[in-house]
Write a protein that holds these residues in place. Sequence first.
Motif, PDB file in Angstrom:
ATOM      1  N   GLU A 110       0.842  -1.195   0.000  1.00  0.00           N
ATOM      2  CA  GLU A 110       0.000   0.000   0.000  1.00  0.00           C
ATOM      3  C   GLU A 110       0.875   1.242   0.000  1.00  0.00           C
ATOM      4  OE1 GLU A 110      -3.490   2.406   2.454  1.00  0.00           O
ATOM      5  OE2 GLU A 110      -2.761   0.495   3.258  1.00  0.00           O
ATOM      6  N   PHE A 111       0.547   2.179  -0.877  1.00  0.00           N
ATOM      7  CA  PHE A 111       1.254   3.458  -0.925  1.00  0.00           C
ATOM      8  C   PHE A 111       0.427   4.528  -0.236  1.00  0.00           C
ATOM      9  CE2 PHE A 111       3.480   1.145  -4.126  1.00  0.00           C
ATOM     10  CZ  PHE A 111       4.771   1.673  -4.118  1.00  0.00           C
ATOM     11  N   GLY A 112       1.102   5.343   0.594  1.00  0.00           N
ATOM     12  CA  GLY A 112       0.425   6.430   1.271  1.00  0.00           C
ATOM     13  C   GLY A 112      -0.720   5.948   2.133  1.00  0.00           C
ATOM     14  N   ALA A 113      -0.404   5.197   3.184  1.00  0.00           N
ATOM     15  CA  ALA A 113      -1.435   4.504   3.967  1.00  0.00           C
ATOM     16  C   ALA A 113      -2.171   5.394   4.952  1.00  0.00           C
ATOM     17  CB  ALA A 113      -0.803   3.319   4.708  1.00  0.00           C
ATOM     18  N   GLY A 114      -1.837   6.662   5.032  1.00  0.00           N
ATOM     19  CA  GLY A 114      -2.578   7.583   5.893  1.00  0.00           C
ATOM     20  C   GLY A 114      -2.598   7.145   7.341  1.00  0.00           C
ATOM     21  N   SER A 115      -3.786   7.026   7.909  1.00  0.00           N
ATOM     22  CA  SER A 115      -3.938   6.645   9.314  1.00  0.00           C
ATOM     23  C   SER A 115      -3.784   5.153   9.536  1.00  0.00           C
ATOM     24  CB  SER A 115      -5.310   7.082   9.826  1.00  0.00           C
ATOM     25  OG  SER A 115      -6.327   6.325   9.181  1.00  0.00           O
ATOM     26  N   GLY A 116      -3.730   4.370   8.452  1.00  0.00           N
ATOM     27  CA  GLY A 116      -3.688   2.913   8.571  1.00  0.00           C
ATOM     28  C   GLY A 116      -5.051   2.264   8.482  1.00  0.00           C
ATOM     29  N   ALA A 117      -6.096   3.077   8.260  1.00  0.00           N
ATOM     30  CA  ALA A 117      -7.461   2.535   8.232  1.00  0.00           C
ATOM     31  C   ALA A 117      -7.657   1.541   7.090  1.00  0.00           C
ATOM     32  CB  ALA A 117      -8.474   3.672   8.118  1.00  0.00           C
ATOM     33  N   LEU A 118      -7.159   1.872   5.899  1.00  0.00           N
ATOM     34  CA  LEU A 118      -7.348   0.962   4.771  1.00  0.00           C
ATOM     35  C   LEU A 118      -6.575  -0.334   4.981  1.00  0.00           C
ATOM     36  CD1 LEU A 118      -8.526   0.305   2.051  1.00  0.00           C
ATOM     37  CD2 LEU A 118      -6.653   1.562   0.966  1.00  0.00           C
ATOM     38  N   ALA A 119      -5.369  -0.242   5.486  1.00  0.00           N
ATOM     39  CA  ALA A 119      -4.597  -1.463   5.770  1.00  0.00           C
ATOM     40  C   ALA A 119      -5.353  -2.364   6.737  1.00  0.00           C
ATOM     41  CB  ALA A 119      -3.230  -1.084   6.345  1.00  0.00           C
ATOM     42  N   GLU A 120      -5.894  -1.785   7.779  1.00  0.00           N
ATOM     43  CA  GLU A 120      -6.662  -2.553   8.760  1.00  0.00           C
ATOM     44  C   GLU A 120      -7.860  -3.229   8.099  1.00  0.00           C
ATOM     45  OE1 GLU A 120      -7.873  -1.383  13.207  1.00  0.00           O
ATOM     46  OE2 GLU A 120      -8.990  -0.255  11.687  1.00  0.00           O
ATOM     47  N   GLN A 121      -8.568  -2.498   7.263  1.00  0.00           N
ATOM     48  CA  GLN A 121      -9.745  -3.050   6.597  1.00  0.00           C
ATOM     49  C   GLN A 121      -9.379  -4.148   5.611  1.00  0.00           C
ATOM     50  OE1 GLN A 121     -11.644   0.452   4.944  1.00  0.00           O
ATOM     51  NE2 GLN A 121     -11.678   1.432   6.959  1.00  0.00           N
ATOM     52  N   LEU A 122      -8.297  -3.961   4.860  1.00  0.00           N
ATOM     53  CA  LEU A 122      -7.899  -4.967   3.880  1.00  0.00           C
ATOM     54  C   LEU A 122      -7.422  -6.247   4.554  1.00  0.00           C
ATOM     55  CD1 LEU A 122      -6.051  -2.898   1.119  1.00  0.00           C
ATOM     56  CD2 LEU A 122      -8.223  -4.121   0.916  1.00  0.00           C
TER      57      LEU A 122
ATOM     58  N   ARG B 262       1.842   6.358  13.529  1.00  0.00           N
ATOM     59  CA  ARG B 262       0.413   6.179  13.784  1.00  0.00           C
ATOM     60  C   ARG B 262      -0.075   4.858  13.195  1.00  0.00           C
ATOM     61  NH1 ARG B 262      -3.027  11.212  11.980  1.00  0.00           N
ATOM     62  NH2 ARG B 262      -1.222  12.149  13.014  1.00  0.00           N
ATOM     63  N   GLN B 263       0.406   4.529  12.002  1.00  0.00           N
ATOM     64  CA  GLN B 263       0.034   3.263  11.364  1.00  0.00           C
ATOM     65  C   GLN B 263       0.508   2.075  12.194  1.00  0.00           C
ATOM     66  OE1 GLN B 263       2.107   3.890   7.696  1.00  0.00           O
ATOM     67  NE2 GLN B 263       0.805   5.617   7.128  1.00  0.00           N
ATOM     68  N   GLN B 264       1.730   2.139  12.690  1.00  0.00           N
ATOM     69  CA  GLN B 264       2.280   1.031  13.474  1.00  0.00           C
ATOM     70  C   GLN B 264       1.452   0.798  14.728  1.00  0.00           C
ATOM     71  OE1 GLN B 264       6.284   2.514  13.839  1.00  0.00           O
ATOM     72  NE2 GLN B 264       7.014   1.325  12.087  1.00  0.00           N
ATOM     73  N   GLU B 265       1.040   1.878  15.368  1.00  0.00           N
ATOM     74  CA  GLU B 265       0.223   1.753  16.573  1.00  0.00           C
ATOM     75  C   GLU B 265      -1.132   1.130  16.249  1.00  0.00           C
ATOM     76  OE1 GLU B 265      -1.627   4.588  20.143  1.00  0.00           O
ATOM     77  OE2 GLU B 265      -0.479   5.478  18.506  1.00  0.00           O
ATOM     78  N   ARG B 266      -1.736   1.562  15.160  1.00  0.00           N
ATOM     79  CA  ARG B 266      -3.065   1.064  14.807  1.00  0.00           C
ATOM     80  C   ARG B 266      -3.041  -0.397  14.382  1.00  0.00           C
ATOM     81  NH1 ARG B 266      -7.587   4.422  11.570  1.00  0.00           N
ATOM     82  NH2 ARG B 266      -9.262   2.868  11.643  1.00  0.00           N
ATOM     83  N   LEU B 267      -1.995  -0.804  13.672  1.00  0.00           N
ATOM     84  CA  LEU B 267      -1.961  -2.145  13.092  1.00  0.00           C
ATOM     85  C   LEU B 267      -1.340  -3.196  14.007  1.00  0.00           C
ATOM     86  CD1 LEU B 267      -0.940  -1.229   9.429  1.00  0.00           C
ATOM     87  CD2 LEU B 267      -3.233  -1.617  10.357  1.00  0.00           C
ATOM     88  N   ALA B 268      -0.724  -2.770  15.106  1.00  0.00           N
ATOM     89  CA  ALA B 268      -0.064  -3.731  16.003  1.00  0.00           C
ATOM     90  C   ALA B 268      -0.999  -4.845  16.472  1.00  0.00           C
ATOM     91  CB  ALA B 268       0.545  -2.989  17.193  1.00  0.00           C
TER      92      ALA B 268
END
Length: 394
Positions: free
Chosen positions: A95-107, A133-139
């Motif tokens: 994923e490019f430009g993952a922002g807050s990590g919301a899309l990664a979490e959903q995918l 922020r992404q690392q914290e959300r996806l941990a």
Amino acid sequence: MAQPADASAQAELTARIADAIRAAGGWIGFDRFMHLALYAPGLGYYAHGSRKFGALPGSGSDFVTAPELSPLFGRALAGQVAESLRATGTDAVWEFGAGSGALAEQLITGLAALGQPLARYTIVDVSGSLRARQQERLAPLLAAHPGLQIDWADRLPEALRGVVVGNEVLDAMPVQLLARVDGQWMERGVALSDAFEATALQPRAQAATDSVAPFVWSDRPTELRPPFDVEGEHDFLTEIHLQARAFITTLAEALVRGGAGAAFFIDYGFPEAEYYHPQRHMGTLVCHRAHQVDDDPLSAVGAKDITAHVNFTDVALAAQDAGLDVLGYTSQARFLLNCGIAQAMEAADLPTRANAMKLLTEHEMGELFKVIGFATPGHPAALGFAAGDRVHRL
């Protein structure tokens, strides 16, 4: 809540851009200015810690993206990603430009629900603050999905195998501005105002005050031209997307070298004939701050987003020239419906359905946002473009 860029940081960014302009002889192209305004380390809009993504201005955010608006966005996209992972025989998502990590979490969650094995999810993001922020959300997902590896990268590898996704990535890539003025094509760049230069002997923090506009527009004759002839003799301002084209070329070459892969980009934009229509004479460049839009990228530098619409014809040609097939091109609404969002909405509660409708309706995101897909040769017809494909308009 992450802290926004403060006045001293904005002053330092202004000074850094001013130094770049002086070093270049008093003028820089807008693409260089936009790059510094958005990505200067520690100071640019995407490089500092302000909150950028959120549904409401009261959250301190500047704009909302589809994954922030509804989790059904990523779950629908997961259907297409799962299909392409199977078609390419791969088990990795980039994923490019993952922002807050919301899309990664959903995918990640959506692929697991579909029973699609995923070995690695890699995020490419130039923002250190967003990466944290992404690392914290996806941990928590690492514990929930044993065997899944989540990585972060600064750049693409030479060869890439897997499925690539990017939501609102291409619009944030620096653009060059072309202005036809009295029949002559000019490149519109940025110079320093006389008033700002008069403060050069003052301390930097004092020089970049609200009362002194540091930057002004400045045009220079150029051999550059839009890729599409613009009819008429009237003055005309537009953008060309050399950096976005170079990015797509590099990505496509990496996928070709890897031997198997696909890519899907969701963004606002038009095909070339619409992009350079004679009536679109003021261009598409806009800024976003506190959920309001303005057309002055030279003010409040570092405190707001700067974007331009995507020329999807140019993107498609770059991918094709580098060896990929175009899987399709359609509106976000049609793509999500093809991927099953309507069925997911039926099972959701009322607030979730209401937010998901904003992804589909014409006056919200459904028509302005488009989806384009590419793949290495041999990929079958893609689910997301099964109905309503507009590739013939590119």
